[in-house]
Design a protein around this motif. Structure first.
Motif: not given
Length: 75
Positions: A28, A30, A39, A58, A65, A67
C-alpha cells in the motif's frame, strides 16, 4: 480487480481494506499530491496461503492523501 475496496477515516487515522488473493504480495503506497509526486510505501504485506480481506491502518493520514495498491510488493 486490484483495488482498495474501502477507506474509512476515524479517530485521526485511515483504515484501508482490500481483497487479497492467495500467494500474492502487496504494498500500500501513499502520496500527499498527484502529478509527479513520489509515492511512498505505507506497508508491505506477505503472501498468504488463502484469499483474505486485508486491513491496513495509516496512523497519520494528513489533510489530503492518496493511496494506491500494487502487487507484487515493493520493499
Amino acid at each position: 480487480h486490484l483495488r482498495v475496496d474501502r477507506i474509512d477515516a476515524h479517530a485521526g487515522a485511515a483504515l484501508l481494506e482490500f481483497s487479497a488473493r492467495s500467494n500474492k504480495t502487496y504494498t500500500v503506497q501513499f502520496s500527499d499530491a498527484l502529478g509527479g509526486a513520489a509515492w511512498q510505501a505505507l506497508t508491505s504485506l506477505p503472501a498468504r496461503t488463502s484469499n483474505s480481506v486485508e486491513r491496513v491502518t495509516d496512523p497519520e493520514p494528513g489533510v489530503r492523501r492518496f493511496y494506491r495498491l500494487i502487487t507484487p510488493n515493493q520493499r
